[in-house]
Design a protein around this motif. Structure first.
Motif, PDB file in Angstrom:
ATOM      1  N   ALA A  12       0.822  -1.215   0.000  1.00 50.43           N
ATOM      2  CA  ALA A  12       0.000   0.000   0.000  1.00 50.43           C
ATOM      3  C   ALA A  12       0.852   1.260   0.000  1.00 50.43           C
ATOM      4  O   ALA A  12       0.378   2.335  -0.366  1.00 50.43           O
ATOM      5  CB  ALA A  12      -0.936   0.002   1.203  1.00 50.43           C
ATOM      6  N   VAL A  13       2.116   1.149   0.416  1.00 55.11           N
ATOM      7  CA  VAL A  13       3.059   2.263   0.342  1.00 55.11           C
ATOM      8  C   VAL A  13       3.801   2.234  -0.985  1.00 55.11           C
ATOM      9  O   VAL A  13       3.953   3.257  -1.658  1.00 55.11           O
ATOM     10  CB  VAL A  13       4.062   2.231   1.513  1.00 55.11           C
ATOM     11  CG1 VAL A  13       5.164   3.267   1.322  1.00 55.11           C
ATOM     12  CG2 VAL A  13       3.335   2.475   2.832  1.00 55.11           C
ATOM     13  N   ALA A  14       4.264   1.053  -1.385  1.00 49.51           N
ATOM     14  CA  ALA A  14       5.043   0.930  -2.623  1.00 49.51           C
ATOM     15  C   ALA A  14       4.271   1.441  -3.838  1.00 49.51           C
ATOM     16  O   ALA A  14       4.849   2.058  -4.739  1.00 49.51           O
ATOM     17  CB  ALA A  14       5.463  -0.524  -2.838  1.00 49.51           C
ATOM     18  N   ASP A 175       8.576   8.639   5.219  1.00 47.20           N
ATOM     19  CA  ASP A 175       7.615   7.551   5.399  1.00 47.20           C
ATOM     20  C   ASP A 175       6.264   7.941   4.801  1.00 47.20           C
ATOM     21  O   ASP A 175       5.487   8.665   5.438  1.00 47.20           O
ATOM     22  CB  ASP A 175       7.461   7.238   6.885  1.00 47.20           C
ATOM     23  CG  ASP A 175       6.481   6.099   7.136  1.00 47.20           C
ATOM     24  OD1 ASP A 175       6.085   5.431   6.157  1.00 47.20           O
ATOM     25  OD2 ASP A 175       6.105   5.884   8.297  1.00 47.20           O
ATOM     26  N   PRO A 176       5.953   7.489   3.576  1.00 48.34           N
ATOM     27  CA  PRO A 176       4.663   7.827   2.966  1.00 48.34           C
ATOM     28  C   PRO A 176       3.459   7.346   3.771  1.00 48.34           C
ATOM     29  O   PRO A 176       2.371   7.926   3.652  1.00 48.34           O
ATOM     30  CB  PRO A 176       4.725   7.123   1.601  1.00 48.34           C
ATOM     31  CG  PRO A 176       6.181   6.987   1.306  1.00 48.34           C
ATOM     32  CD  PRO A 176       6.813   6.738   2.640  1.00 48.34           C
ATOM     33  N   LYS A 199      -5.230  10.490   0.385  1.00 48.93           N
ATOM     34  CA  LYS A 199      -4.632   9.534  -0.535  1.00 48.93           C
ATOM     35  C   LYS A 199      -5.486   8.281  -0.538  1.00 48.93           C
ATOM     36  O   LYS A 199      -5.829   7.746   0.520  1.00 48.93           O
ATOM     37  CB  LYS A 199      -3.195   9.189  -0.118  1.00 48.93           C
ATOM     38  CG  LYS A 199      -2.504   8.194  -1.054  1.00 48.93           C
ATOM     39  CD  LYS A 199      -2.395   8.748  -2.459  1.00 48.93           C
ATOM     40  CE  LYS A 199      -1.734   7.764  -3.419  1.00 48.93           C
ATOM     41  NZ  LYS A 199      -1.719   8.286  -4.799  1.00 48.93           N
ATOM     42  N   LEU A 200      -5.834   7.821  -1.719  1.00 43.22           N
ATOM     43  CA  LEU A 200      -6.664   6.623  -1.869  1.00 43.22           C
ATOM     44  C   LEU A 200      -5.850   5.514  -2.535  1.00 43.22           C
ATOM     45  O   LEU A 200      -5.223   5.730  -3.576  1.00 43.22           O
ATOM     46  CB  LEU A 200      -7.894   6.938  -2.716  1.00 43.22           C
ATOM     47  CG  LEU A 200      -8.801   5.758  -3.064  1.00 43.22           C
ATOM     48  CD1 LEU A 200      -9.434   5.169  -1.809  1.00 43.22           C
ATOM     49  CD2 LEU A 200      -9.880   6.186  -4.053  1.00 43.22           C
ATOM     50  N   VAL A 201      -5.864   4.330  -1.920  1.00 42.33           N
ATOM     51  CA  VAL A 201      -5.225   3.147  -2.490  1.00 42.33           C
ATOM     52  C   VAL A 201      -6.287   2.071  -2.646  1.00 42.33           C
ATOM     53  O   VAL A 201      -7.001   1.745  -1.694  1.00 42.33           O
ATOM     54  CB  VAL A 201      -4.079   2.631  -1.581  1.00 42.33           C
ATOM     55  CG1 VAL A 201      -3.575   1.281  -2.072  1.00 42.33           C
ATOM     56  CG2 VAL A 201      -2.945   3.644  -1.544  1.00 42.33           C
ATOM     57  N   ILE A 202      -6.409   1.553  -3.857  1.00 50.44           N
ATOM     58  CA  ILE A 202      -7.353   0.463  -4.144  1.00 50.44           C
ATOM     59  C   ILE A 202      -6.583  -0.847  -4.118  1.00 50.44           C
ATOM     60  O   ILE A 202      -5.622  -1.019  -4.857  1.00 50.44           O
ATOM     61  CB  ILE A 202      -8.034   0.647  -5.515  1.00 50.44           C
ATOM     62  CG1 ILE A 202      -8.691   2.034  -5.597  1.00 50.44           C
ATOM     63  CG2 ILE A 202      -9.039  -0.455  -5.764  1.00 50.44           C
ATOM     64  CD1 ILE A 202      -9.794   2.253  -4.604  1.00 50.44           C
ATOM     65  N   ASP A 203      -7.018  -1.776  -3.269  1.00 50.49           N
ATOM     66  CA  ASP A 203      -6.295  -3.033  -3.055  1.00 50.49           C
ATOM     67  C   ASP A 203      -7.042  -4.178  -3.727  1.00 50.49           C
ATOM     68  O   ASP A 203      -8.014  -4.705  -3.194  1.00 50.49           O
ATOM     69  CB  ASP A 203      -6.165  -3.285  -1.551  1.00 50.49           C
ATOM     70  CG  ASP A 203      -5.259  -4.469  -1.246  1.00 50.49           C
ATOM     71  OD1 ASP A 203      -4.888  -5.191  -2.195  1.00 50.49           O
ATOM     72  OD2 ASP A 203      -4.928  -4.665  -0.064  1.00 50.49           O
ATOM     73  N   ARG A 204      -6.576  -4.560  -4.901  1.00 46.35           N
ATOM     74  CA  ARG A 204      -7.218  -5.664  -5.616  1.00 46.35           C
ATOM     75  C   ARG A 204      -6.791  -7.010  -5.046  1.00 46.35           C
ATOM     76  O   ARG A 204      -7.505  -7.997  -5.179  1.00 46.35           O
ATOM     77  CB  ARG A 204      -6.881  -5.602  -7.104  1.00 46.35           C
ATOM     78  CG  ARG A 204      -7.745  -6.520  -7.953  1.00 46.35           C
ATOM     79  CD  ARG A 204      -7.620  -6.214  -9.423  1.00 46.35           C
ATOM     80  NE  ARG A 204      -8.596  -6.962 -10.203  1.00 46.35           N
ATOM     81  CZ  ARG A 204      -8.778  -6.787 -11.494  1.00 46.35           C
ATOM     82  NH1 ARG A 204      -8.071  -5.878 -12.151  1.00 46.35           N
ATOM     83  NH2 ARG A 204      -9.675  -7.496 -12.152  1.00 46.35           N
TER      84      ARG A 204
END
Length: 216
Positions: A12-14, A175-176, A199-204
């Motif tokens: 999720a950071v990478a 550290d993001p 910040k939005l992260v979509i985790d498939r």
């Protein structure tokens, strides 16, 4: 074009590194401007995560002082946690804020851009990370010329900076994950895109694992 993901850095950071994090890093990178010991002014309001990643990198790379200007209370709080001095901006843009040798415009507004440029110290550098969709007529070109200000505007050169960004994140220089991030599964993406998030992260991957568990 691919770069190996840094060891020990969560997915999720990478996944944030190639675009927003790189965009922030190039604003204060040692190869672009002199951050070590310098004062940095971040004027925000547009791409929320980028301006906060800038604060994180500026602090990690040794800026003597980081000032942060924005209109949003959640981002004020995040910037303060990252070590910035916050100015709460409301209403029309002033002619300038107190000057700094390194300034970052993330206003997405022509008057905000002009204010940020005028807030840049003599022979300083101003980088704009927010696209301007209207003609930027208030740009103070004569003031920039007489004061020797360098203005940089472009999309992030991700492949150029990504290896060193990955190394810095892996070594905890910045550290993001300290920036507020909403991580949601793929099947909620349509709704998540419509909800405010820094910040939005979509985790498939979560959806794929769930499918395996259901079928296996």
């Amino acid at each position: 074009m691919l770069v190996a993901a840094p060891a020990g850095v969560p997915d999720a950071v990478a996944c944030t590194l190639p675009d927003n994090v790189v965009d922030a890093y190039r604003c204060v990178s040692p190869g672009t401007v002199t951050t070590q010991g310098a004062e940095v002014l971040v004027v925000g309001g547009a791409a929320a995560s980028i301006e906060l990643y800038v604060v994180a990198f500026a602090r990690g790379l040794g800026a003597a002082r980081v000032r942060y200007v924005d209109t949003d209370a959640e981002r004020w709080a995040a910037a303060e946690r990252l070590g910035a001095e916050v100015t709460r901006h409301e209403g029309s843009w002033p002619a300038r804020f107190d000057r700094a040798p390194v300034t970052i415009d993330n206003t997405g507004d022509t008057e905000g851009l002009s204010c940020t440029i005028r807030s840049t110290d003599d022979f300083g550098t101003c980088t704009s990370v927010a696209p301007q969709f209207a003609p930027a007529t208030p740009i103070p070109l004569l003031a920039m010329y007489t004061k020797g200000i360098t203005f940089h505007v472009s999309r992030a050169d991700s492949r150029r900076f990504l290896p060193e960004v990955a190394e810095l994140v892996a070594s905890a220089i910045a550290d993001p994950s300290a920036i507020p991030t909403a991580v949601v599964p793929w099947d909620q993406a349509d709704r998540a895109w419509l909800e405010p998030a820094i910040k939005l992260v979509i985790d498939r991957a979560r959806l794929a694992v769930h499918a395996v568990l259901m079928t296996g």
